[in-house]
Design a protein around this motif. Structure first.
Motif, short mmCIF file in Angstrom:
data_model
loop_
_atom_site.label_atom_id
_atom_site.label_comp_id
_atom_site.label_asym_id
_atom_site.label_seq_id
_atom_site.Cartn_x
_atom_site.Cartn_y
_atom_site.Cartn_z
N VAL A 48 71.59 30.42 -23.03
CA VAL A 48 72.09 30.78 -21.54
C VAL A 48 72.35 29.82 -20.40
CG1 VAL A 48 71.77 32.63 -20.09
CG2 VAL A 48 71.53 33.22 -22.58
N VAL A 49 71.19 29.23 -20.28
CA VAL A 49 70.95 28.33 -19.23
C VAL A 49 72.37 27.25 -19.47
CG1 VAL A 49 69.65 26.15 -18.35
CG2 VAL A 49 68.52 28.35 -18.94
N ALA A 50 72.63 26.72 -20.64
CA ALA A 50 73.64 26.09 -21.02
C ALA A 50 75.03 26.43 -20.81
CB ALA A 50 73.59 25.25 -22.57
N GLY A 51 75.10 28.00 -20.64
CA GLY A 51 76.38 28.53 -20.55
C GLY A 51 77.08 28.73 -22.03
N LEU A 52 76.24 28.69 -23.03
CA LEU A 52 76.85 28.98 -24.47
C LEU A 52 76.73 30.25 -24.76
CD1 LEU A 52 75.39 25.56 -25.97
CD2 LEU A 52 77.71 26.15 -25.34
N GLU A 53 76.06 31.10 -23.98
CA GLU A 53 75.72 32.39 -24.27
C GLU A 53 75.73 33.01 -23.18
OE1 GLU A 53 75.32 34.51 -27.66
OE2 GLU A 53 73.84 32.77 -28.07
N LYS A 54 76.49 34.44 -23.16
CA LYS A 54 76.63 35.27 -21.70
C LYS A 54 75.63 36.09 -21.73
CE LYS A 54 81.29 34.62 -20.35
NZ LYS A 54 82.51 34.83 -20.41
N PRO A 55 74.51 36.03 -21.01
CA PRO A 55 73.47 37.25 -20.90
C PRO A 55 73.86 38.50 -20.51
CG PRO A 55 73.44 35.84 -18.90
CD PRO A 55 74.44 35.27 -19.78
N ASP A 56 73.09 39.49 -20.64
CA ASP A 56 73.22 40.88 -20.17
C ASP A 56 73.09 41.02 -18.78
OD1 ASP A 56 73.74 41.84 -22.77
OD2 ASP A 56 71.82 41.72 -23.04
N SER A 57 72.16 40.34 -18.23
CA SER A 57 71.84 40.19 -16.92
C SER A 57 71.20 38.97 -16.36
CB SER A 57 71.22 41.51 -16.18
OG SER A 57 70.03 41.71 -16.86
N GLY A 58 71.10 38.61 -15.32
CA GLY A 58 70.20 37.57 -14.80
C GLY A 58 71.21 36.70 -13.81
N VAL A 74 80.01 35.31 -11.37
CA VAL A 74 79.97 34.12 -11.69
C VAL A 74 79.67 33.75 -12.97
CG1 VAL A 74 79.20 31.79 -10.63
CG2 VAL A 74 79.53 33.46 -8.99
N PHE A 75 80.40 32.86 -13.53
CA PHE A 75 80.17 32.36 -14.83
C PHE A 75 80.53 31.08 -14.89
CE2 PHE A 75 80.75 30.77 -19.22
CZ PHE A 75 79.45 31.32 -19.68
N VAL A 76 79.93 29.86 -14.61
CA VAL A 76 80.41 28.40 -14.52
C VAL A 76 80.57 27.95 -16.16
CG1 VAL A 76 79.80 26.21 -13.93
CG2 VAL A 76 79.57 28.07 -12.54
N GLN A 77 81.47 27.47 -16.75
CA GLN A 77 81.57 27.14 -18.03
C GLN A 77 80.80 25.91 -18.25
OE1 GLN A 77 83.63 28.25 -20.38
NE2 GLN A 77 84.34 29.84 -18.82
N PRO A 78 80.48 25.87 -19.64
CA PRO A 78 79.33 25.12 -19.92
C PRO A 78 79.64 23.59 -19.69
CG PRO A 78 79.91 26.18 -21.85
CD PRO A 78 80.85 26.79 -20.66
N GLU A 79 80.77 22.90 -19.59
CA GLU A 79 81.11 21.61 -19.33
C GLU A 79 81.15 21.39 -17.72
OE1 GLU A 79 83.06 23.74 -20.85
OE2 GLU A 79 85.08 23.58 -20.02
N ARG A 80 81.10 22.32 -17.07
CA ARG A 80 80.87 22.17 -15.46
C ARG A 80 79.60 22.65 -15.10
NH1 ARG A 80 85.91 21.84 -13.06
NH2 ARG A 80 87.68 22.18 -14.81
N ARG A 81 78.61 22.50 -15.95
CA ARG A 81 77.24 22.79 -15.58
C ARG A 81 76.49 21.67 -15.15
NH1 ARG A 81 74.98 28.75 -17.67
NH2 ARG A 81 76.84 29.66 -17.29
N GLU A 82 76.82 20.44 -15.38
CA GLU A 82 76.06 19.11 -15.28
C GLU A 82 74.93 19.29 -16.05
OE1 GLU A 82 76.81 17.58 -10.95
OE2 GLU A 82 76.70 19.96 -10.86
N MET A 83 75.00 19.75 -17.44
CA MET A 83 73.79 19.76 -18.20
C MET A 83 74.13 19.25 -19.50
SD MET A 83 72.37 23.59 -17.38
CE MET A 83 71.88 24.12 -15.87
N GLY A 84 73.07 18.47 -20.08
CA GLY A 84 73.34 17.85 -21.43
C GLY A 84 72.57 18.49 -22.34
#
Ligand SMILES: Nc1ncnc2c1ncn2[C@@H]1O[C@H](COP(=O)(O)OP(=O)(O)O)[C@@H](O)[C@H]1O
Ligand SMILES: [Mg+2]
Length: 371
Positions: A48-58, A74-84
């Motif tokens: 969820v933190v990586a953006g690979l899964e959409k949570p129900d809330s948070g 707001v839902f930022v796409q995984p490749e735009r989250r600056e996370m590896g």
């Protein structure tokens, strides 16, 4: 306020609530670990933190930037989250070379070829794989594949590195070696790490802080020594290590200097600091309350004779001696109960002998009798 903030994250799959209201505040440059048994929701939280899964809330924030918010849509796409991210299975592309695997995130971000080349080479050098860029990914050992996955996660200089049990597929010796290397690497590049593991030793040895996770919830957050010596819940206590526990009754309440009389033991009552009462468990015990006195076995000093002027000494008989190489494990009987102790290999005692156990007061925690 943390650098990476997670607020009230919830995620349900049909029948299970995988993540049940998780809050995280991770500092910039911190090595933070989610530690808990299989199925407690670690991977789901990370995804969820990586953006690979959409949570129900948070909500999720990185610095000032909102990455996820239902109320703000707001839902930022995984490749735009600056996370590896490094996955448990590494998830390398088998038909690609090492170079192309590591280059992938850069190409996804449309980085120009000469820059891609330079950054891939830097990332491979960083993980100790310089010279292997032309190899097909499947022609590597487990440890090397793990390094490729790490290089791929780091190649675009992410602000956060997400690691899902990256060491668990390695054999024991390599796992230990990679554990030390990973910590050294993180110190060198000062990247913020959110690490996930079910392995207590990994969690305790790598982390600045640990979140103990159970059933989708965080039970306790603290530095390794804090969660180990001051567990806030029975689950945290039992998950993190062995416990030496004795039943007793409070003979003087906390405001008068807490005292606990041990069941069936002909010794002075234990003097227990008020700090031994985990705040999570409500009010301080009153005189007459039944409690469990708990301590980590290695927080007990073993004496051959009654030590003078030292509080919290309990007599016992040494029943069994088990040599474990680097230490001894002793079975002792105290009145009608039998318990396990741990002592350094330098301290040799004999079965049958009388011993005096000093329960170091800073290691004692008190629990309701049922816990
Ligand atoms: N895609 C999914 N579909 C259904 N249930 C899932 C899915 N992913 C995870 N779960 C369930 O959610 C719970 C948490 O899983 P997970 O986050 O993988 O835990 P962990 O990584 O701590 O082992 C488990 O009960 C698991 O079976
Ligand atoms: Mg998992």
């Amino acid at each position: 306020m943390g650098f990476l903030q997670v607020r009230q994250l919830r995620k349900r799959f049909e029948r299970v609530t995988a993540v049940d209201g998780v809050d995280l505040d991770i500092e910039e440059g911190e090595f933070f670990t989610l530690l808990g048994p299989s199925g407690c929701g670690k991977t789901t939280t990370l995804r969820v933190v990586a953006g690979l899964e959409k949570p129900d809330s948070g909500e999720i924030y990185l610095g000032e930037r909102c990455l996820l918010s239902h109320s703000q849509r707001v839902f930022v796409q995984p490749e735009r989250r600056e996370m590896g991210m490094v996955f448990q299975s590494y998830a390398l592309w088998p038909h690609m070379t090492v170079f192309d695997n590591v280059a992938y995130p850069l190409r996804l971000r449309r980085v120009k070829a000469p820059v891609v080349r330079q950054k891939v080479m830097e990332a491979l050098a960083l993980v100790g794989l310089a010279g292997l860029e032309g190899r097909p990914a499947p022609a590597l050992s487990g440890g090397q594949q793990q390094r490729v996955a790490l290089a791929r996660a780091l190649v675009f200089s992410p602000r956060v590195l997400l690691l899902d049990e990256p060491l668990s597929n390695l054999d024991a010796r390599l796992r230990e070696e990679m554990r030390r290397e990973l910590k050294a690497l993180q110190r060198r590049i000062r990247v913020t790490v959110l690490f996930v593991t079910h392995d207590q030793i990994e969690g305790l040895s790598l982390s600045d802080r640990i979140g103990i996770m159970n059933g989708g919830k965080l039970e306790q957050v603290g530095c390794p020594e804090e969660v180990y010596y001051r567990p806030a819940t029975p689950f945290a206590r039992d998950f993190l290590g062995k416990t030496f526990a004795l039943g007793g009754k409070v003979s003087r309440p906390a405001n008068e200097g807490l005292e606990v009389r041990l069941d069936g033991m002909a010794c002075s009552p234990l003097q227990v600091a008020a700090t031994s009462l985990p705040s999570a468990r409500g009010g301080a015990p009153a005189a007459g309350d039944e409690v469990m006195v708990a301590i980590r076995p290695e927080q007990i000093a073993i004496w051959n004779s009654t030590p003078a002027g030292i509080p919290n000494v309990v007599p016992a008989t040494l029943e069994g001696v088990h040599f474990l190489g680097d230490r001894y494990e002793y079975t002792v009987s105290l009145g009608s109960v039998t318990r396990l102790l741990i002592a350094p290999a330098s301290q040799v005692l004999k079965a049958g002998q009388r011993v005096f156990l000093e329960l170091k007061s800073e290691g004692i925690t008190l629990w309701p009798r049922s816990g």
